[in-house]
Design a protein around this motif. Structure first.
Motif, PDB file in Angstrom:
ATOM      1  N   GLY A 106       0.855  -1.184   0.000  1.00 25.01           N
ATOM      2  CA  GLY A 106       0.000   0.000   0.000  1.00 25.01           C
ATOM      3  C   GLY A 106       0.889   1.231   0.000  1.00 25.01           C
ATOM      4  N   LYS A 107       0.422   2.309   0.573  1.00 28.40           N
ATOM      5  CA  LYS A 107       1.194   3.550   0.569  1.00 28.40           C
ATOM      6  C   LYS A 107       2.294   3.521   1.629  1.00 28.40           C
ATOM      7  CE  LYS A 107      -1.906   6.792  -1.665  1.00 28.40           C
ATOM      8  NZ  LYS A 107      -2.342   8.194  -1.718  1.00 28.40           N
ATOM      9  N   ASN A 108       3.492   3.958   1.213  1.00 25.58           N
ATOM     10  CA  ASN A 108       4.616   4.065   2.128  1.00 25.58           C
ATOM     11  C   ASN A 108       4.507   5.338   2.950  1.00 25.58           C
ATOM     12  OD1 ASN A 108       5.765   1.697   1.015  1.00 25.58           O
ATOM     13  ND2 ASN A 108       6.647   2.903  -0.662  1.00 25.58           N
ATOM     14  N   VAL A 109       5.277   5.391   4.045  1.00 27.32           N
ATOM     15  CA  VAL A 109       5.164   6.526   4.958  1.00 27.32           C
ATOM     16  C   VAL A 109       6.550   7.095   5.274  1.00 27.32           C
ATOM     17  CG1 VAL A 109       4.347   7.324   7.204  1.00 27.32           C
ATOM     18  CG2 VAL A 109       3.094   5.541   6.004  1.00 27.32           C
ATOM     19  N   LEU A 110       6.702   8.396   5.087  1.00 28.43           N
ATOM     20  CA  LEU A 110       7.887   9.129   5.524  1.00 28.43           C
ATOM     21  C   LEU A 110       7.511   9.941   6.758  1.00 28.43           C
ATOM     22  CD1 LEU A 110      10.802  10.144   5.186  1.00 28.43           C
ATOM     23  CD2 LEU A 110       9.904  11.926   3.656  1.00 28.43           C
ATOM     24  N   ARG A 114       3.132  15.048   0.986  1.00 32.04           N
ATOM     25  CA  ARG A 114       3.758  16.342   0.696  1.00 32.04           C
ATOM     26  C   ARG A 114       5.163  16.158   0.120  1.00 32.04           C
ATOM     27  NH1 ARG A 114       3.255  18.564   5.447  1.00 32.04           N
ATOM     28  NH2 ARG A 114       5.390  18.515   6.230  1.00 32.04           N
ATOM     29  N   ALA A 115       5.875  15.139   0.632  1.00 32.16           N
ATOM     30  CA  ALA A 115       7.239  14.907   0.163  1.00 32.16           C
ATOM     31  C   ALA A 115       7.281  14.153  -1.161  1.00 32.16           C
ATOM     32  CB  ALA A 115       8.018  14.143   1.218  1.00 32.16           C
ATOM     33  N   GLY A 116       6.172  13.551  -1.557  1.00 34.89           N
ATOM     34  CA  GLY A 116       6.104  12.856  -2.840  1.00 34.89           C
ATOM     35  C   GLY A 116       6.654  11.450  -2.838  1.00 34.89           C
ATOM     36  N   VAL A 117       6.629  10.776  -1.661  1.00 35.63           N
ATOM     37  CA  VAL A 117       7.199   9.428  -1.592  1.00 35.63           C
ATOM     38  C   VAL A 117       6.186   8.380  -1.128  1.00 35.63           C
ATOM     39  CG1 VAL A 117       9.562  10.229  -1.228  1.00 35.63           C
ATOM     40  CG2 VAL A 117       8.062   9.881   0.753  1.00 35.63           C
ATOM     41  N   ALA A 118       4.911   8.745  -1.032  1.00 36.41           N
ATOM     42  CA  ALA A 118       3.899   7.789  -0.568  1.00 36.41           C
ATOM     43  C   ALA A 118       3.640   6.698  -1.592  1.00 36.41           C
ATOM     44  CB  ALA A 118       2.592   8.518  -0.241  1.00 36.41           C
ATOM     45  N   GLY A 119       3.797   7.015  -2.853  1.00 38.98           N
ATOM     46  CA  GLY A 119       3.493   6.063  -3.906  1.00 38.98           C
ATOM     47  C   GLY A 119       2.017   6.068  -4.241  1.00 38.98           C
ATOM     48  N   SER A 120       1.625   5.188  -5.149  1.00 42.26           N
ATOM     49  CA  SER A 120       0.249   5.152  -5.643  1.00 42.26           C
ATOM     50  C   SER A 120      -0.689   4.414  -4.715  1.00 42.26           C
ATOM     51  CB  SER A 120       0.223   4.474  -7.018  1.00 42.26           C
ATOM     52  OG  SER A 120       0.603   3.104  -6.896  1.00 42.26           O
ATOM     53  N   ASP A 162      10.468  11.373  -8.337  1.00 47.18           N
ATOM     54  CA  ASP A 162      10.606   9.992  -8.769  1.00 47.18           C
ATOM     55  C   ASP A 162      11.472   9.975 -10.035  1.00 47.18           C
ATOM     56  OD1 ASP A 162      10.368   7.430  -9.800  1.00 47.18           O
ATOM     57  OD2 ASP A 162       8.261   7.217  -9.243  1.00 47.18           O
ATOM     58  N   VAL A 163      12.696   9.447  -9.891  1.00 42.80           N
ATOM     59  CA  VAL A 163      13.626   9.430 -11.022  1.00 42.80           C
ATOM     60  C   VAL A 163      13.904   7.991 -11.479  1.00 42.80           C
ATOM     61  CG1 VAL A 163      14.718  11.618 -10.418  1.00 42.80           C
ATOM     62  CG2 VAL A 163      15.608   9.483  -9.441  1.00 42.80           C
ATOM     63  N   THR A 164      12.962   7.096 -11.211  1.00 41.07           N
ATOM     64  CA  THR A 164      13.149   5.687 -11.542  1.00 41.07           C
ATOM     65  C   THR A 164      13.531   5.491 -13.010  1.00 41.07           C
ATOM     66  OG1 THR A 164      11.536   5.072  -9.848  1.00 41.07           O
ATOM     67  CG2 THR A 164      12.037   3.429 -11.537  1.00 41.07           C
ATOM     68  N   SER A 165      12.811   6.156 -13.898  1.00 38.89           N
ATOM     69  CA  SER A 165      13.109   6.036 -15.333  1.00 38.89           C
ATOM     70  C   SER A 165      14.344   6.833 -15.705  1.00 38.89           C
ATOM     71  CB  SER A 165      11.914   6.492 -16.160  1.00 38.89           C
ATOM     72  OG  SER A 165      10.806   5.643 -15.957  1.00 38.89           O
ATOM     73  N   LYS A 166      14.431   8.056 -15.195  1.00 39.67           N
ATOM     74  CA  LYS A 166      15.565   8.922 -15.529  1.00 39.67           C
ATOM     75  C   LYS A 166      16.895   8.298 -15.107  1.00 39.67           C
ATOM     76  CE  LYS A 166      14.930  13.255 -14.634  1.00 39.67           C
ATOM     77  NZ  LYS A 166      14.830  14.557 -13.914  1.00 39.67           N
ATOM     78  N   ALA A 167      16.889   7.582 -13.970  1.00 37.49           N
ATOM     79  CA  ALA A 167      18.119   6.978 -13.456  1.00 37.49           C
ATOM     80  C   ALA A 167      18.350   5.567 -13.991  1.00 37.49           C
ATOM     81  CB  ALA A 167      18.073   6.935 -11.933  1.00 37.49           C
ATOM     82  N   HIS A 168      17.444   5.084 -14.850  1.00 38.25           N
ATOM     83  CA  HIS A 168      17.535   3.764 -15.488  1.00 38.25           C
ATOM     84  C   HIS A 168      17.338   2.609 -14.494  1.00 38.25           C
ATOM     85  CE1 HIS A 168      20.259   5.728 -18.816  1.00 38.25           C
ATOM     86  NE2 HIS A 168      19.012   6.211 -18.798  1.00 38.25           N
ATOM     87  N   THR A 219      11.970   1.550  -7.129  1.00 37.21           N
ATOM     88  CA  THR A 219      11.740   2.990  -7.224  1.00 37.21           C
ATOM     89  C   THR A 219      12.917   3.754  -6.628  1.00 37.21           C
ATOM     90  OG1 THR A 219       9.366   2.599  -6.917  1.00 37.21           O
ATOM     91  CG2 THR A 219      10.132   4.865  -6.692  1.00 37.21           C
ATOM     92  N   LEU A 220      13.349   4.797  -7.317  1.00 32.97           N
ATOM     93  CA  LEU A 220      14.381   5.697  -6.803  1.00 32.97           C
ATOM     94  C   LEU A 220      13.829   7.111  -6.749  1.00 32.97           C
ATOM     95  CD1 LEU A 220      17.349   6.115  -5.905  1.00 32.97           C
ATOM     96  CD2 LEU A 220      17.896   6.593  -8.302  1.00 32.97           C
ATOM     97  N   TYR A 221      13.938   7.724  -5.568  1.00 34.29           N
ATOM     98  CA  TYR A 221      13.498   9.106  -5.371  1.00 34.29           C
ATOM     99  C   TYR A 221      14.715  10.006  -5.186  1.00 34.29           C
ATOM    100  CZ  TYR A 221       8.814   7.204  -4.355  1.00 34.29           C
ATOM    101  OH  TYR A 221       7.605   6.557  -4.408  1.00 34.29           O
ATOM    102  N   HIS A 222      14.729  11.107  -5.928  1.00 35.02           N
ATOM    103  CA  HIS A 222      15.806  12.093  -5.797  1.00 35.02           C
ATOM    104  C   HIS A 222      15.351  13.229  -4.887  1.00 35.02           C
ATOM    105  CE1 HIS A 222      18.112  15.745  -7.289  1.00 35.02           C
ATOM    106  NE2 HIS A 222      19.051  14.929  -6.833  1.00 35.02           N
ATOM    107  N   ASN A 223      16.166  13.529  -3.885  1.00 37.76           N
ATOM    108  CA  ASN A 223      15.871  14.594  -2.923  1.00 37.76           C
ATOM    109  C   ASN A 223      16.138  15.953  -3.569  1.00 37.76           C
ATOM    110  OD1 ASN A 223      15.794  16.354  -0.681  1.00 37.76           O
ATOM    111  ND2 ASN A 223      16.650  14.806   0.682  1.00 37.76           N
TER     112      ASN A 223
END
Length: 586
Positions: free
Chosen positions: A158-162, A177-183, A258-264, A246-250
């Motif tokens: 489910g949704k992750n929590v920061l 707000r931080a953009g890391v909860a996921g879908s 979310d840079v999952t695609s950008k970071a390959h 998934t990779l998240y860039h701070n």
């Protein structure tokens, strides 16, 4: 007396590799009685003091007699971290739930325990605002906003929590707000904070397991992949759709991209990912990421230094075992086990298989040395959490493994395994091999449990490394070694200035006596857990530290002098003596 011809025929029949395992087994079995219980030369006697220490929460995770779906099997992680900056490590335990609903106010929650500095802990969950319920999974720690207070990231089905640490003993959920909860549709497992681009802000790597939908999940025995040794069991992961990591860039403003695609990261697919361990395996100053995967090859993301990664696990020799076979990887841990200055990788696997030790060759490749290191014996256990830990401070990292099967049915169906299994403690012999000392290492090791998460830390600030373990549908374990070693030690807490505040990714080298010890500051690792991030080195009989160097994530290399042994030192970036080094070429 058995004739030599018998042994020759046996060797020809079973092959040299299996023969090596037989010899190792016989040597350990014959030596098991060499050290009587509580003998003067005993180096380990671990006891479980969780109840006495106040760790009384109960892990709730799926059914007891059977596991209908795979979501009920994976269990939860543990974090050891100092949430209130009082200098004493505290304990956070992730919790799960069950398929059925709970009455209002009765649902299980995660738990935060405050270290009382006297060997006990107090449950401060409600005060801290961490009482969330759901299918909790893993946890990792990092000061993502560089404010000096450790934050928590918890993965879920489910949704992750920061959780942002407010600095007053409370946390605030800032996930959306931080953009890391996921879908909310992903199944997060392992995670680690890592500054992959070395900009001074911690990024976040999240492993995802299965693209799982409870409403359409197949029932036990419904498919051929839902049978184990002929018995209907829960389905998966084989036969279920995989999920991408998934990779998240701070971004440095409290939010992530979310840079999952950008970071390959998404170019590696077809994996069921579990634990995340960071390490600079090629010693180029840029952090790489190892991911242990269930039923599929492991992943080794090499940092290309340009914001992208390449999965080099296959060419580096870290994807499969020495037979070229994918294993069912669960937990992973990193250390220089043989003292050559290079970081090696250890991974736990499913039952009817061995764990795997990958020795770093120093040229960008690894070699499976499981059997030659003496780690190929226990194929009956299903391994989860694993950590290198120098429990006797002799300067050589030992190995602690926790185990437990996924199928409760193995007991009543007599399938050659047990649902609850003992832990394993391997002592590092200092020559590239290990000895299994589990049988004489105390009831904390020999007692059977169905364990998952494992975290290691110096909970008492006295140089003794202890272990906190998450057990399925039971209270946690807190293992303390009652044998005190006369060996010396040192621990290092890094504080970054230009680098991220935690110094995650810093490489520390300690010269004491004739040896140089190396390790890195890391978040995550083990099985979906987070260890005390103060880097601990056993020093053996050495009473003086000749040299300590830190290569910070910023690239700065510093030397720190006049450090005492048997102490925890806080070292701040910029406060040491600068060491000029030549940059390495890509």
């Amino acid at each position: 007396m058995i004739p030599c011809s018998f042994w020759h025929r046996l060797l020809m029949f079973i092959g040299p590799r299996a023969w090596l395992a037989v010899l190792l087994f016989l040597s350990l079995a014959l030596g098991a009685n060499d050290q009587p219980k509580n003998s003067p030369n005993q180096i380990a006697r671990f006891t479980d003091i969780a109840q006495k220490a106040g760790l009384t929460m109960k892990n709730v995770f799926g059914g007891l007699e059977t596991k209908k779906y795979i979501i009920e099997t994976t269990g939860t992680g543990v974090a050891i971290f100092d949430y209130d900056n009082d200098g004493w490590p505290d304990i956070f335990l992730v919790n799960g739930t069950i398929l059925e609903s709970f009455p209002a106010g009765k649902a299980p929650t995660n738990h935060l325990y405050h270290n009382n500095h006297d060997g006990t802990f107090t449950d401060v969950t409600e005060k801290a605002g961490l009482g969330r319920t759901g299918w909790g999974q893993g946890v990792c720690v990092g000061d993502y906003d560089n404010d000096g207070w450790e934050d928590l990231f918890v993965t879920y089905y489910g949704k992750n929590v920061l959780y942002h640490n407010n600095g007053d003993g409370t946390f605030t959920d800032v996930s959306e707000r931080a953009g890391v909860a996921g879908s909310g549709k992903a199944w997060g497992t392992g995670c680690a904070f890592v500054d992959y681009d070395r900009d001074g802000h911690l990024d976040l790597m999240v492993a995802n397991y299965v693209d799982f939908d409870l409403s359409t999940a197949p029932a036990p025995g419904e498919r051929p992949s839902c049978l184990w040794k002929g018995v209907p069991v829960m389905c998966g992961p084989s036969g279920l759709p995989w999920a991408k990591n998934t990779l998240y860039h701070n971004l440095g403003n409290g939010t992530f991209e979310d840079v999952t695609s950008k970071a390959h990261i998404d170019q590696t697919n077809g994996h069921y990912a579990f634990s995340v361990s960071t390490l600079d395996f090629d010693d180029d100053g840029w952090p790489d990421i190892f991911v242990a995967c269930d039923s599929t090859a492991s992943i080794l993301y090499h940092n290309n230094r340009d914001g992208t990664f390449s999965d080099v696990a296959v060419v580096a020799g870290a994807a499969f075992n020495e037979d070229g076979r994918a294993q069912a990887g669960m937990g992973s841990t990193v250390a220089d086990f043989n003292g050559d200055g290079r970081l090696d990788i250890f991974r736990t696997n499913f039952s009817d298989d061995t764990s795997t030790l990958y020795r770093n060759n120093g040229n960008g490749t690894f070699e499976d040395v499981t059997y030659s290191a003496g780690l190929g014996l226990h194929t009956q256990y299903l391994g989860w959490g694993a950590m290198f830990m120098d429990f006797d401070n002799d300067g050589w990292p030992d190995l602690l493994l926790v185990n437990g099967h996924v199928y409760p049915e193995v007991d009543r169906q007599h399938l050659g395994s047990s649902y609850q299994e003992p832990r394993i403690l391997y002592h590092n012999n200092g020559n590239g091999t290990f000895t299994d000392i589990s049988a004489s290492a105390g009831p904390g090791i020999t007692t059977a449990s169905s364990s998952r998460g494992l975290a290691i830390g110096d909970l008492w600030n006295d140089g003794r490394l202890s272990a906190v373990i998450s057990n399925m549908n039971a209270a946690p374990s807190l293992l303390v070694n009652q044998v005190r070693s006369a060996n010396h030690w040192v621990a290092i807490r890094t504080v970054g200035t230009k680098s991220n505040r935690d110094g995650i990714g810093a490489r520390i080298a300690v010269k004491a006596g004739a040896r140089t010890l190396v390790d890195e500051v890391r978040s995550g690792s083990s099985y979906i857990s987070n260890n005390d991030m103060r880097v601990h080195f056993g020093l053996g009989p050495a009473t003086k530290i000749e040299l300590l160097e830190i290569r910070w994530p910023s690239g700065l290399v510093e030397r720190f002098d006049n450090l005492t042994v048997d102490a925890i030192h806080t070292l701040k970036e910029g406060s040491g003596k600068r060491v000029e080094v030549s940059p390495k070429k890509p």
